[in-house]
Motif scaffolding. Structure first.
Motif, PDB file in Angstrom:
ATOM      1  N   GLY A  78       0.893  -1.178  -0.140  1.00  0.00           N
ATOM      2  CA  GLY A  78       0.026  -0.150  -0.136  1.00  0.00           C
ATOM      3  C   GLY A  78       0.845   1.211  -0.039  1.00  0.00           C
ATOM      4  O   GLY A  78       0.130   2.347  -0.395  1.00  0.00           O
ATOM      5  N   SER A  79       2.390   1.187   0.435  1.00  0.00           N
ATOM      6  CA  SER A  79       2.886   2.193   0.430  1.00  0.00           C
ATOM      7  C   SER A  79       4.346   1.867  -0.190  1.00  0.00           C
ATOM      8  O   SER A  79       5.040   2.814  -0.349  1.00  0.00           O
ATOM      9  N   ALA A  80       4.880   0.790  -0.146  1.00  0.00           N
ATOM     10  CA  ALA A  80       6.168   0.252  -0.739  1.00  0.00           C
ATOM     11  C   ALA A  80       5.911  -1.055  -1.170  1.00  0.00           C
ATOM     12  O   ALA A  80       5.046  -2.020  -0.728  1.00  0.00           O
ATOM     13  N   VAL A  81       7.077  -1.707  -2.007  1.00  0.00           N
ATOM     14  CA  VAL A  81       7.320  -3.044  -2.250  1.00  0.00           C
ATOM     15  C   VAL A  81       7.993  -3.799  -0.990  1.00  0.00           C
ATOM     16  O   VAL A  81       9.134  -3.280  -0.724  1.00  0.00           O
ATOM     17  N   ASP A  82       7.495  -4.474  -0.261  1.00  0.00           N
ATOM     18  CA  ASP A  82       7.951  -4.999   1.236  1.00  0.00           C
ATOM     19  C   ASP A  82       8.493  -6.221   0.876  1.00  0.00           C
ATOM     20  O   ASP A  82       9.350  -6.713   1.789  1.00  0.00           O
ATOM     21  N   LEU A  83       7.912  -7.274  -0.349  1.00  0.00           N
ATOM     22  CA  LEU A  83       8.497  -8.359  -0.065  1.00  0.00           C
ATOM     23  C   LEU A  83       8.810  -8.939  -1.721  1.00  0.00           C
ATOM     24  O   LEU A  83       8.174  -8.266  -2.730  1.00  0.00           O
ATOM     25  N   VAL A  84       9.601  -9.571  -1.604  1.00  0.00           N
ATOM     26  CA  VAL A  84      10.141 -10.543  -3.392  1.00  0.00           C
ATOM     27  C   VAL A  84      10.069 -11.721  -3.009  1.00  0.00           C
ATOM     28  O   VAL A  84      10.573 -12.450  -2.270  1.00  0.00           O
ATOM     29  N   ARG A  85       9.165 -12.430  -3.919  1.00  0.00           N
ATOM     30  CA  ARG A  85       8.951 -13.861  -3.967  1.00  0.00           C
ATOM     31  C   ARG A  85       9.666 -14.592  -5.347  1.00  0.00           C
ATOM     32  O   ARG A  85       9.478 -14.120  -6.347  1.00  0.00           O
ATOM     33  N   ASN A  86      10.361 -15.478  -5.153  1.00  0.00           N
ATOM     34  CA  ASN A  86      11.150 -16.279  -6.132  1.00  0.00           C
ATOM     35  C   ASN A  86      10.067 -17.399  -6.442  1.00  0.00           C
ATOM     36  O   ASN A  86       9.776 -18.272  -5.905  1.00  0.00           O
ATOM     37  N   ALA A  87       9.427 -16.895  -7.752  1.00  0.00           N
ATOM     38  CA  ALA A  87       8.254 -17.965  -8.193  1.00  0.00           C
ATOM     39  C   ALA A  87       8.578 -19.192  -8.619  1.00  0.00           C
ATOM     40  O   ALA A  87       7.634 -20.082  -8.320  1.00  0.00           O
ATOM     41  N   GLY A  88       9.722 -19.619  -8.859  1.00  0.00           N
ATOM     42  CA  GLY A  88      10.285 -20.795  -9.176  1.00  0.00           C
ATOM     43  C   GLY A  88      10.610 -21.658  -7.651  1.00  0.00           C
ATOM     44  O   GLY A  88       9.991 -22.927  -7.562  1.00  0.00           O
TER      45      GLY A  88
END
Length: 236
Positions: free
Chosen positions: A216-226
């Motif tokens: 809602g205010s920042a990109v806080d997580l990154v997920r490796n989709a693999g």
């Protein structure tokens, strides 16, 4: 600083990284084994049966014929130069010509794209959640680039105001340089290149698929989709 005052260096990067949105499919013309010199004839023939082909390919005239690249993965290099618009300016272009932005490593490309994705999400008031998928492209870079890494170029690296950098880049491009190498603004210690021609990059290969989470205010997580592994974003 003017383009004439800036130093130029020959740069060779192996395993550099670009991260792009996954929603864009490969462009058949660029991926074909045909010689890029034959593309205008192929395109003319294709338009007779598919009038929408230009929307997919973009404006091929924006890339000099002798600097076009084709073959597997060429869409990842060419599309940045054929799909341009004043509605999508960037640091080193007002949107009248294309630029291929590449980071020296995964982390650099990641933080650069996180920043720009967050700006888009905030501007369009998107609700929190996992957002569009991205893909990592690993490639090689080679070219004679104007070097801002040791220059007094704070105005060209302003976090928000791109106007001075756009004026400078227009001068650099007119001087026939291949592009610009500069310190990453979003990842301290990282370096980026802004390439003015697709043949300054080669051997693109797909790496990881990634998902970014918008809170809602920042990109806080990154997920490796693999692998499904999730990483929290901490300010670099």
């Amino acid at each position: 600083m003017t383009a004439a005052e800036a130093a130029t260096t020959h740069l060779e990067w192996k395993g550099a990284v670009r991260i792009i949105r996954s929603l864009f499919p490969p462009i058949d013309l660029f991926e074909d084994i045909a010689d890029p010199a034959d593309w205008p004839l192929l395109l003319s023939a294709e338009q007779k049966t598919n009038p929408r082909i230009m929307a997919t390919i973009g404006n091929l005239d924006l890339v000099p014929a002798d600097r076009r690249v084709g073959g597997p993965g060429a869409s990842w290099l060419m599309a940045s130069f054929t799909h341009v618009s004043p509605d999508r300016p960037s640091r080193f272009s007002a949107g009248d010509y294309g630029v291929l932005y590449v980071g020296d490593r995964y982390e650099t490309a990641l933080f650069e794209t996180i920043h720009h994705h967050a700006r888009f999400m905030a501007r369009t008031a998107e609700p929190p959640g996992w957002t569009s998928q991205f893909r990592e492209i690993v490639l090689n870079v080679s070219g004679d680039l104007v070097d801002l890494r040791a220059a007094a170029a704070d105005d060209l690296l302003d976090p928000e105001d791109y106007a001075p950098a756009q004026r400078f880049a227009a001068q650099v491009r007119a001087s026939d340089a291949d592009g610009i190498v500069y310190p990453s603004v979003r990842y301290p210690g990282g370096e980026c290149v802004a390439l003015f021609y697709p043949d300054c990059a080669a051997a693109p290969m797909q790496g990881r698929h990634l998902d970014y989470h918008w809170n809602g205010s920042a990109v806080d997580l990154v997920r490796n989709a693999g692998t499904g592994a999730v990483f929290r974003v901490v300010d670099a």
